[in-house]
Design a protein around this motif. Structure first.
Motif, PDB file in Angstrom:
ATOM      1  N   ASN A  60       0.830  -1.204   0.000  1.00 30.92           N
ATOM      2  CA  ASN A  60       0.000   0.000   0.000  1.00 30.92           C
ATOM      3  C   ASN A  60       0.865   1.255   0.000  1.00 30.92           C
ATOM      4  O   ASN A  60       1.935   1.282   0.604  1.00 30.92           O
ATOM      5  CB  ASN A  60      -0.924   0.034   1.206  1.00 30.92           C
ATOM      6  N   LYS A  61       0.364   2.268  -0.630  1.00 31.09           N
ATOM      7  CA  LYS A  61       1.054   3.552  -0.687  1.00 31.09           C
ATOM      8  C   LYS A  61       1.006   4.243   0.670  1.00 31.09           C
ATOM      9  O   LYS A  61       0.002   4.162   1.385  1.00 31.09           O
ATOM     10  CB  LYS A  61       0.372   4.441  -1.738  1.00 31.09           C
ATOM     11  N   GLU A  62       2.102   4.910   1.033  1.00 32.85           N
ATOM     12  CA  GLU A  62       2.084   5.724   2.245  1.00 32.85           C
ATOM     13  C   GLU A  62       1.002   6.780   2.103  1.00 32.85           C
ATOM     14  O   GLU A  62       0.887   7.440   1.072  1.00 32.85           O
ATOM     15  CB  GLU A  62       3.446   6.383   2.475  1.00 32.85           C
ATOM     16  N   GLY A  63       0.191   6.950   3.124  1.00 31.68           N
ATOM     17  CA  GLY A  63      -0.964   7.840   3.045  1.00 31.68           C
ATOM     18  C   GLY A  63      -2.268   7.087   2.870  1.00 31.68           C
ATOM     19  O   GLY A  63      -3.350   7.627   3.116  1.00 31.68           O
ATOM     20  N   SER A  64      -2.169   5.831   2.431  1.00 31.26           N
ATOM     21  CA  SER A  64      -3.342   4.973   2.352  1.00 31.26           C
ATOM     22  C   SER A  64      -3.887   4.720   3.752  1.00 31.26           C
ATOM     23  O   SER A  64      -3.142   4.688   4.736  1.00 31.26           O
ATOM     24  CB  SER A  64      -2.966   3.641   1.691  1.00 31.26           C
ATOM     25  N   ALA A  65      -5.204   4.492   3.833  1.00 34.59           N
ATOM     26  CA  ALA A  65      -5.817   4.179   5.126  1.00 34.59           C
ATOM     27  C   ALA A  65      -5.248   2.900   5.723  1.00 34.59           C
ATOM     28  O   ALA A  65      -5.259   2.716   6.948  1.00 34.59           O
ATOM     29  CB  ALA A  65      -7.334   4.051   4.955  1.00 34.59           C
ATOM     30  N   TYR A  66      -4.736   2.026   4.852  1.00 37.34           N
ATOM     31  CA  TYR A  66      -4.206   0.749   5.321  1.00 37.34           C
ATOM     32  C   TYR A  66      -2.728   0.806   5.683  1.00 37.34           C
ATOM     33  O   TYR A  66      -2.201  -0.133   6.280  1.00 37.34           O
ATOM     34  CB  TYR A  66      -4.390  -0.322   4.239  1.00 37.34           C
ATOM     35  N   TYR A  67      -2.046   1.885   5.321  1.00 38.87           N
ATOM     36  CA  TYR A  67      -0.597   1.913   5.476  1.00 38.87           C
ATOM     37  C   TYR A  67      -0.145   1.749   6.934  1.00 38.87           C
ATOM     38  O   TYR A  67       0.802   0.982   7.198  1.00 38.87           O
ATOM     39  CB  TYR A  67      -0.011   3.192   4.879  1.00 38.87           C
TER      40      TYR A  67
END
Length: 259
Positions: A60-67
């Protein structure tokens, strides 16, 4: 030639995905396998088997809710196998030291070095100044276009103009300790290796190279040995029984000293 295990983390779960399906939009990926175990479980398993040099990848990209959950899982794996695993996913010169201090042997980088779809030597130098050459792995994951393999970035979604060639490997080797190369077009499909890429990487006589993508059988491992001239380390993901596949993990791990 040795086996390098993996722990891929997406949407807060240890997964095996179809590599080419990964998208930042809606944090989407086609899943092959979603584990009910956390990343620390797999790290402890690899430690018990003495499998050093595997990689943990935050998808997941940094800033994603899942990060944040992905990062928590990753740190748990690094703590469980201190010094035994490499870490990739959103690494840059500002956070690399955090992952190394958390127990990673190396950080793995693509997007920061190939930012904006092109090679950024200044970023590479900045990163190497933080990590040292000896703790940096460059991920040259690539997809085929025409007759050539081009490095892809931003979680394998964007082509760069940089081809994987012996010249490219030679230039980049000055700044890193190893290369990791995912054959993205076959990653997660367990349909066989990318033979042309394996042969290209096998002709390189320099730093250690780990090949990942498409391995589904022991025959594929033998083919990789032949095409790679016994020089390539290898990763198996979706095909392993620990990730829902048919290949016996302990048998594959037992091949780690094969040369």
């Amino acid at each position: 030639m040795k086996f390098r295990p993996c722990i891929d983390i997406h949407n807060g779960k240890v997964k095996q995905i179809v590599g080419g399906s990964l998208s930042d939009k809606d944090n989407f990926a086609l899943d092959n396998f979603v584990s009910d175990r956390d990343a620390g479980y797999y790290a402890r398993l690899y430690k018990e088997r003495g499998l050093h040099g595997g990689h943990v990848i935050i998808l997941n990209k940094e800033g994603s809710a899942y990060y944040p959950e992905c990062k928590r899982q990753a740190f748990g794996a690094l703590e469980a196998f201190d010094g035994g695993l490499q870490i990739g996913g959103g690494i840059n010169d500002k956070n690399a030291e955090d992952f190394l201090n958390a127990g990673a042997s190396h950080v793995i980088v693509t997007s920061y070095v190939f930012s904006g779809g092109s090679f950024n030597l200044d970023n590479l130098k900045r990163l190497a100044a933080v990590t040292g050459k000896e703790r940096l792995v460059l991920d040259l994951s690539c997809r085929k276009k025409g007759d050539d393999y081009y490095i892809v970035t931003d979680r394998w979604q964007k082509f760069t103009p940089v081809k994987v060639t012996l010249s490219t490997l030679g230039t980049l080797a000055e700044y890193c300790d190893e290369f990791l190369v995912h054959a993205v077009d076959v990653e997660g499909k367990a349909l066989g290796i990318e033979r042309g890429l394996a042969a290209l990487l096998g002709s390189y006589r320099g730093l250690p190279v780990t090949y990942a993508g498409g391995i589904a059988s022991f025959e594929d491992i033998e083919t990789l040995r032949e095409l790679g001239n016994g020089r390539l380390d290898f990763t198996v993901g979706s095909a392993l029984d620990i990730f829902g596949g048919n290949l016996d993990f302990d048998k594959v791990a037992g091949k780690r000293s094969t040369s």
